[in-house]
Scaffold this active site. Structure first.
Site, PDB file in Angstrom:
ATOM      1  NE  ARG A   4      47.212  32.815  63.551  1.00 32.07           N
ATOM      2  CZ  ARG A   4      46.768  31.596  63.267  1.00 32.07           C
ATOM      3  NH1 ARG A   4      47.558  30.756  62.618  1.00 32.07           N
ATOM      4  NH2 ARG A   4      45.551  31.223  63.630  1.00 32.07           N
ATOM      5  CD  GLU A  52      47.441  35.629  56.513  1.00 29.73           C
ATOM      6  OE1 GLU A  52      46.280  35.156  56.653  1.00 29.73           O
ATOM      7  OE2 GLU A  52      48.463  35.021  56.872  1.00 29.73           O
ATOM      8  CG  HIS A  76      46.640  31.594  56.663  1.00 29.58           C
ATOM      9  ND1 HIS A  76      46.525  32.628  57.568  1.00 29.58           N
ATOM     10  CD2 HIS A  76      46.616  30.458  57.417  1.00 29.58           C
ATOM     11  CE1 HIS A  76      46.426  32.146  58.797  1.00 29.58           C
ATOM     12  NE2 HIS A  76      46.481  30.826  58.725  1.00 29.58           N
TER      13      HIS A  76
END
Length: 330
Positions: free
Chosen positions: A236, A265, A285
């Site tokens: 993260r 994001e 991601h």
């Protein structure tokens, strides 16, 4: 139940074997990402069970208050993007399988791919070749280098195994119990956090993001890294002090980074600082984004819906809502 699935960008879930679990239910799949609360509230107006794909869409109290029919939020893994207090107040059950038994092999594999890509300059070499340039620079061999694993959980342990297979020395820094487990597995433990950052040639972060770990990697930590070192983050973005990684890269310590996670994001701005840096490899991601991982994860997510529909919810992260008298009913 009326089920809504958000952020299935490539309409993948319908193609998976586990999707058959939802037969007999009214399922709506949304393939685009929406931030606007008004649009989300309209889309989800009659939704009873909301399926989330990780943290792609925050579920705030403001949104929840606009969804009078919502009874269940079903997802997998951690849930910092869900307002649990609002769910408790409004009688919404949150079910989230925390996959305690197995690591995300997909994320571990992407971590290793990023390490190889960054150390051998693969994106840069590919781009150069397509531009008519034969060889751009000289990469690094992993064998004999020190791989620092920060956080020795399921994924960290798996990545350490990959490093061992490639002939790297493994150095671990983690909380006490995890350090003891890593030592029992035969890995070296750093004498201190400072030594960990100073000695590692590659550092890979594998820590769960909670309030206690937010910003756990600071600017002074990064300044200790070698100018030839690589920092990898597939966990993260919030684990690193805001702005610290960009500034550290500009100062040359570490010399490289490979990241799959970002502070906000999705990232759609091509001028985002990390995307503009030559010695940074970025992916959007995708650590968990494989067909196999999706089927594994959404089998759990869909079983949580079936369990709720049968009157016996499972993997409930806010069990107090079941006995508070606020539980919503159809």
């Amino acid at each position: 139940m009326r089920i809504a699935i958000l952020d299935d960008y490539f309409d993948t879930l319908r193609t998976l074997p586990c999707f058959r679990l939802l037969e007999g239910h009214d399922v709506k799949v949304w393939t685009d990402h929406v931030d606007d609360i008004e649009v989300l509230a309209e889309r989800l107006r009659y939704t009873e069970a909301l399926v989330l794909i990780r943290e792609r869409t925050p579920v705030s109290g403001t949104l929840l208050e606009r969804l009078p029919h919502l009874r269940l939020v079903s997802q997998r893994s951690v849930y910092p993007h869900i307002d649990i207090d609002a769910c408790n107040r409004l009688g919404v059950v949150v079910s989230s399988e925390m996959h305690a038994g197995t690591p995300s092999y997909a994320t571990a594999e992407l971590t290793w791919a990023l390490i190889l890509a960054a150390m051998r300059q693969l994106p840069q070499q590919v781009a150069a070749l397509k531009a008519g340039i034969w060889q751009l620079g000289v990469g690094r061999t992993l064998r004999g280098l020190t791989l620092g694993i920060y956080g020795y959980g399921r994924i960290g342990e798996t990545v350490a195994g990959y490093g061992t297979a490639f002939g790297m020395r493994i150095l671990v820094w983690a909380r006490d119990a995890s350090r003891a487990r890593a030592q029992a597995h035969g890995y070296a433990i750093a004498s201190s956090k400072r030594a960990f950052f100073e000695e590692s040639d590659v550092i890979s972060l594998h820590i769960r993001l909670v309030e206690a770990t937010r910003g756990i990697v600071s600017a002074p930590d990064l300044a200790l890294m070698k100018p030839t070192a690589l920092l990898v983050n597939t966990s993260r973005a919030g684990l690193i002090e805001p702005g610290a990684l960009v500034q550290a890269l500009r100062l040359g310590r570490p010399g490289m980074a490979a990241v799959d996670v970002f502070e906000q994001e999705p990232v759609r701005d091509a001028t985002y600082p990390l995307l503009t840096m030559e010695r940074v490899v970025c992916t959007p991601h995708i650590g968990y984004v494989t067909l196999e991982e999706y089927d594994l994860q959404f089998t759990d997510v869909f079983k949580q819906i079936l369990a709720y529909a049968s009157g016996d919810p499972i993997n409930v992260v806010n069990p107090q809502v079941l006995t508070s008298g606020a539980l919503r009913h159809a």
